[in-house]
Scaffold this motif. Sequence first.
Motif, mmCIF file in Angstrom:
data_model
loop_
_atom_site.group_PDB
_atom_site.id
_atom_site.type_symbol
_atom_site.label_atom_id
_atom_site.label_comp_id
_atom_site.label_asym_id
_atom_site.label_seq_id
_atom_site.Cartn_x
_atom_site.Cartn_y
_atom_site.Cartn_z
ATOM 1 N N THR A 1 -37.251 6.267 -52.757
ATOM 2 C CA THR A 1 -38.546 6.875 -52.273
ATOM 3 C C THR A 1 -39.363 5.725 -51.994
ATOM 4 O O THR A 1 -39.424 4.623 -53.015
ATOM 5 N N ILE A 2 -40.615 5.947 -51.347
ATOM 6 C CA ILE A 2 -41.718 4.999 -51.398
ATOM 7 C C ILE A 2 -42.278 4.589 -52.933
ATOM 8 O O ILE A 2 -42.587 3.593 -53.307
ATOM 9 N N ALA B 1 -42.103 -0.432 -55.588
ATOM 10 C CA ALA B 1 -42.473 -1.486 -56.415
ATOM 11 C C ALA B 1 -41.833 -1.524 -57.595
ATOM 12 O O ALA B 1 -41.254 -0.549 -58.553
ATOM 13 N N GLN B 2 -41.376 -2.654 -58.253
ATOM 14 C CA GLN B 2 -40.507 -2.906 -59.241
ATOM 15 C C GLN B 2 -41.568 -3.630 -60.498
ATOM 16 O O GLN B 2 -42.317 -4.556 -60.338
ATOM 17 N N ASP B 3 -41.852 -2.813 -61.692
ATOM 18 C CA ASP B 3 -42.353 -3.299 -62.658
ATOM 19 C C ASP B 3 -44.118 -3.638 -62.261
ATOM 20 O O ASP B 3 -44.687 -4.890 -62.369
ATOM 21 N N GLY B 4 -44.501 -2.751 -61.212
ATOM 22 C CA GLY B 4 -45.726 -2.889 -60.625
ATOM 23 C C GLY B 4 -46.144 -3.932 -59.523
ATOM 24 O O GLY B 4 -46.970 -4.378 -59.171
ATOM 25 N N ILE C 1 -42.480 -6.041 -48.379
ATOM 26 C CA ILE C 1 -42.989 -5.254 -47.351
ATOM 27 C C ILE C 1 -44.356 -4.741 -47.519
ATOM 28 O O ILE C 1 -45.489 -4.916 -46.698
ATOM 29 N N GLN C 2 -44.578 -3.969 -48.589
ATOM 30 C CA GLN C 2 -45.622 -3.532 -49.253
ATOM 31 C C GLN C 2 -46.784 -4.619 -49.165
ATOM 32 O O GLN C 2 -47.780 -4.573 -48.974
ATOM 33 N N ALA C 3 -46.237 -5.864 -49.860
ATOM 34 C CA ALA C 3 -47.307 -6.957 -49.969
ATOM 35 C C ALA C 3 -47.753 -7.476 -48.591
ATOM 36 O O ALA C 3 -48.932 -7.622 -48.589
#
Lengths: 149, 719
Positions: free
Chosen positions: A72-73, A77-80, A85-87
């Motif tokens: 899910t959304i 993000a992995q380890d913050g 895409i998010q970036a």
Amino acid sequence: MAVLNVNGKSVQASADPRTPLLWVLRDTLGMTGTKYGCGIAQCGACTVHIDGVATRSCQVPLSATNGKKITTIEGLAQDGKLNKIQAAWLANDVPQCGYCQSGMIMAATALLAAKPNPTDADIDAAMTNVCRCGTYQQVREAIHAAAKA
Amino acid sequence: MTIQTSLGRRGFLASTTAAGAFSLGFSFPWASAQAAEVQELNAWVVIHPDDKVVIRIARSEMGQGTLTGLAQLVAEELECDWSKVTTEYPTPSENVRRNRVWKNYSTGGSRGIRESNQYVREGGAIAREMLIAAAAAEWKVPAAECKAADSKVTHSSGKSATYGQLAAAAAKLELPKEVKLKDPKDWKVAGKPLKRLDTLPKLTGQMTYGIDIKMPGMLTASVRACPVHGGKLKSFDAAKVEKMPGVKQVLSIDNNAVVVVADTYWNAKQALDKLPVEWDVGKLGEVQQDQITAMLKEGLGASEAFVGNKAGDARAAIDGAAKKVEAVYSFPWQHHVNMEPMNATARFTREKCEVWCGTQNGEAALAAAAEAAELPVAKCDVYKTILGTGFGRRGRADYVRQAVLVAKQMPGTPVKLIWSREEDMTHGTYHPTTMCKLTGGLDKDGNLVGLHVRISGQSILAALLPQNLQNGMDPAVFQGFANGGPEAAYGYTVPNLLVDHAMRNPHLTPGFWRGVNTNQNAVYMECFMDELAEAAGQDPLAFRMKMLKPKYAAVLKAATDKAGYGKPLPAGHFHGIAQIMGYGSYVAGVAEVSVSADGVLKVHKITAATDPGHVVNPAQIERQVAGSFVYGLSAALYGEITLKDGAVEQTNFDSYNVMRIDEMPKVETVLAPSGGFWGGVGEPTIAVAAPAVLNGIYKATGKRVRELPLMHQELKKGA
Ligand code: FES
Ligand code: FES
């Protein structure tokens, strides 16, 4: 009691097996990042990944999730660290109200995984999510930016 | 400029509510200011010891960026470090308790920035002066020798202190009576294309919308109101569904809706779908769409009408003209289709009623909650969340009332009431439907000597705010046709003009829909302008320019210049143009369209110019303008609500389509601020989307489209 694999964790959910995954996530597991927009596979607000495939969770009954890997959304993000895409979404200031954006980001993440360098036509075909704020222009630019990143 | 300040004295009241106790993911009032060392300098500005600045925003954020824009204006005057800025909403009841220190909460009419820029800038400037005064007192130097910048006050001697260090002393000072606001040309934070302040949680699923509220012991309600607006509940058979999984209670509210309360939304909705209900819809249940059309048509020729704008004698001028042109246009009902369906969460006890929701009007939501709860306003509170779009629909508090009425029947239990998309689609407040007959007279040289615009149809004010009617007339119907004024004035100089309105009100509830009446009025006027230009044998741009007032002409020129209007286009591509003034801003658009041999329309590019007076954040304006075309073109292509047996026929995205990314044209925004006034940007541009495209379609096909949506129109050549 069903056991789901959500964002790499095994979680238990007690709900009727016919309950759509969307509502299991939101109401049973309290993961409200996945949004309700139509309930009939039209808007894409509820998009999650099931075994890596962008899927409209309002159409997937709990019973069909057995043994599948759900992302899910909240799990991108992995380890913050935001995913590509998010970036790109952050750098391009994509969201307006943001309500459709969980689904948009899930769809775009799956697109980029399948086609690391998508054309405009690929974007048109894969990104069928509704955004009523009308962020489409920024969505397109951000996908291209993420592909180059 | 020096201005009198109007802000009240701070009088911080610690919150008595439990709002801060829930993890709501969005900054809630007072959560930031509860620690003793945190200082409120005035209603707008709170400073933390670590220099963090909390700017309070009364208007609602629903995607339009007003939260960021207003914060920029406060921060500009405060001279604080932008990276230290966060925001919070003061609750509407706090506003009541503090004598409306934050003034108007209503967020509509593109008013967020244009109406509050003055007092929020004052708020920032006052806080800045207090910080300077505190430093000057501490250092025993004249305040005039101190300077504020980047969250620090410095003195010519080299002394320096941060806002965080000065805040406690500053907070003890009297508010200055006068402050000087900066000249916009000296702006460093305002006027710049800064990123929004609220993006990150929207990328990770952490942003809390109303629909995401969670609290211990909360139940979820699904509601179905009578499908015919104005109809009543006759009976329902709760026993049939009471035993279904998760169901806690089956009840009715307001004698017009049934509700199932359950442990989850899905269980509530499943039971509601199975609940046997009988409605009493009376004669309204016989109303069909063609009757609405007939009702509006009749108004086009009616002898009585409200006059909205008049110059000279239009009828006589048209009668005596060398050439007469006449056309009838119509505009269907539109649905807002907010991305987040209506919802609200309420908790009621006899001592207190609390509501958590997205609303465009916190004060109206508070009033609705108090009325539904039958408690004094002082015993009610509304905690605003961010909105998953508003578009005017969330200015109405009907869903808040419903949530409170349900919670009232289950005292102590928090209840989240969610409308299904189907409930949302069929219980909107719809963009009003109107028709328009335009009659123009041209002299032998092709000059427009007389124009009569007869609007027939629905009034929003008559339905929602009858107290705002003026001797029965709805002045808002004339948006874009008004005789002067700062809001939505008519841009053409026509010697003999009559714009009038035959009010015809079908039973379907109308409402404010982003852009409101500028939308159809721009279609009517701007498409007819092209018809007149053709009759006069002139180019549509040149024909308009002869009659347009300077600011209107300048913005149309900016758009057409940028688009290369009149220069060669790719084969089969055509330009259509349109302009209007709305919400205090001047806007114009150029659509580049093509229509294939088999009638497929493609909108390739839009060039849009805006003169909003002052620009607070150019990047956000670009986004509002691009989004406005998505909204306006969705309506033009697909938007149509129709009635059958008195009820709305469309139920979801499958019967009410909206634009997706594949149909989105490239939108290029031209900012042409001329200064000296403050116009809105969230709405005005929507109005030019449809007429610019329709005018392009005519050039491409020779077909005048006078009825929307376009999906019903055959654009194939020769068809
Ligand atoms: S909620 Fe699943 S596609 Fe709209
Ligand atoms: S950002 Fe608001 S609906 Fe897409």
